[in-house]
Design a protein around this motif. Structure first.
Motif, PDB file in Angstrom:
ATOM      1  N   LEU A 238       0.814  -1.218   0.000  1.00  0.00           N
ATOM      2  CA  LEU A 238       0.000   0.000   0.000  1.00  0.00           C
ATOM      3  C   LEU A 238       0.845   1.264   0.000  1.00  0.00           C
ATOM      4  N   SER A 242       3.132   1.207   4.038  1.00  0.00           N
ATOM      5  CA  SER A 242       2.317  -0.005   4.042  1.00  0.00           C
ATOM      6  C   SER A 242       2.547  -0.822   5.306  1.00  0.00           C
ATOM      7  N   ASP A 312       1.789  -2.097  -6.175  1.00  0.00           N
ATOM      8  CA  ASP A 312       1.038  -1.129  -5.379  1.00  0.00           C
ATOM      9  C   ASP A 312      -0.447  -1.323  -5.670  1.00  0.00           C
ATOM     10  N   ASN A 314      -2.941   0.368  -4.515  1.00  0.00           N
ATOM     11  CA  ASN A 314      -3.758   1.581  -4.441  1.00  0.00           C
ATOM     12  C   ASN A 314      -4.538   1.846  -5.726  1.00  0.00           C
ATOM     13  N   ARG A 346     -10.972   1.432   2.344  1.00  0.00           N
ATOM     14  CA  ARG A 346     -10.903   2.156   1.072  1.00  0.00           C
ATOM     15  C   ARG A 346     -11.962   1.698   0.068  1.00  0.00           C
TER      16      ARG A 346
END
Length: 389
Positions: A238, A242, A312, A314, A346
């Motif tokens: 993350l 992270s 990643d 995200n 999220r």
């Protein structure tokens, strides 16, 4: 089944479970069994079940490799229960026992043809349940034999068409592995290659461990084909802050080194295997340690799994608004539970379940109330459709 057949059947079942691992070892694993009727039975069953083993007295030096010990311990338990009165009457009975075990094994769920990904990678596919039922796909842990999901197939097959597959490049003879794609995007495409292979238009998608990242990537890539997501004990990257456990960081570092080239993978192989041995229960070692059987398998595993653990996530969270169940535990020592909590926070339509105990092994054993969680969520979000003919 007669009483004397039960012990021989248990031996045949233990043998059959070793097929994938034993087939990768060169030379064949040595199994120390004194000459006599039990050794002859083991050899006959191994030949019928196509399990390559070297059966005979213990080596003079008394030493054996890691995988020989794993195989020897698994077979030793079954052999220890095999008395002289339990021996089959002759070749015909031995053949019958072996054939019945093979027919009832997890292999019965494998489709006659493998799915084929856009880049030509072949994907062994396993499916159970009514083909007309809503489809549930399991993106399992990278590099793990599909048989690890056997309890999940048994749990869900009564209500769903349950499907899983094995990681590209690790379970079929792929001499041109270096020509295959190995990144997360390619592994997400495998989800849809499997769905198309079986004529499935939409499906629930369960992601186990690294498969959680593949599930997110698939939902991000073609959201209209995914009805809901379940993300179980995911290990997520993350960004710089992270949340990770030391074990996760150490594994990432070792895999990054091994993925550089085959020579480095060979050098790191023994260290990585020693790391994995400590936390692997003996009853699952022959499955969990499969991708570490040889330096070549280990190299491929690190290329593929490293792509998942390093990406990643995200950007993958953007636009994923499917009903999502995120499951972790308070004491997971592999993937930080805070990573799952952040992913759940999220995602706009996610529910987080933090179990008091559990880890990647208990996930495959369906420990605690995991089965109840999965079924409850799936029943709340009906979907999964066959493609129009």
């Amino acid at each position: 089944m007669t009483e004397h057949q039960a012990a021989a059947t248990a031996l045949a079942e233990a043998l059959h479970g070793l097929r994938a691992l034993a087939a990768r070892l060169d030379p064949p694993a040595r199994v120390a069994v004194p000459a006599g009727p039990r050794a002859e039975l083991l050899a006959a069953l191994a030949e019928r079940l196509r399990v390559p083993l070297a059966i005979g007295p213990a080596a003079a030096d008394g030493e054996s490799g890691v995988f020989e010990r794993i195989i020897g311990e698994r077979l030793g338990l079954a052999l220890g229960r095999l008395g002289l009165d339990d021996l089959p009457d002759g070749p015909a009975e031995i053949t019958g026992i072996a054939d019945r075990v093979a027919a009832a094994s997890f292999d019965r769920f494998r489709t006659a043809l493998d799915a084929v990904a856009p880049d030509g990678a072949r994907l062994p596919v396993y499916t159970a349940g009514d083909p007309a039922a809503p489809a549930v796909l399991i993106a399992s842990a990278c590099g793990m034999p599909a048989e690890l999901c056997s309890r999940w197939l048994e749990l869900l097959r009564g209500e769903y068409r349950i499907v899983t597959w094995e990681t590209r490049g690790l379970f079929t003879d792929e001499p041109d592995f270096d020509k295959l794609e190995w990144d997360t995007e390619a592994q997400a495409e495998d989800v849809f290659a499997v769905m198309d292979h079986l004529g499935i238009r939409t499906a629930h998608l369960l992601g186990f461990c690294g498969g959680s990242v593949i599930a997110l990537a698939a939902a991000n890539r073609s959201p209209e084909r995914i009805d809901s997501l379940s993300l179980w004990h995911g290990a997520y990257e993350l960004g710089p802050d992270s949340p990770k456990l030391d074990h996760h960081r150490n594994i990432q570092a070792l895999m990054a080194m091994a993925a550089e080239d085959r020579d480095t993978a060979t050098a790191v192989h023994a260290v990585f295997l020693g790391t994995m041995l400590g936390g692997t229960p003996p009853d699952l070692a022959h499955l969990v340690l499969y991708p570490f059987a040889t330096p070549e398998l280990f190299y491929r595993y690190c290329r593929l799994n490293g792509a998942i653990t390093d990406i990643d996530v995200n950007p993958l969270l953007v636009g994923v608004d499917h009903p999502t169940l995120v499951v972790t535990s308070e004491d997971d020592t592999t993937a930080n539970p805070l990573g799952s909590a952040e992913v759940a926070r999220r995602l706009p339509n996610a529910t987080l379940s933090v179990e008091p105990t559990g880890n990647h092994i208990s996930l495959f054993k369906l420990g605690g109330r995991l089965g109840e969680l999965a079924l409850s969520f799936l029943r709340e979000h009906p979907g999964g459709q066959a493609a129009p003919r």
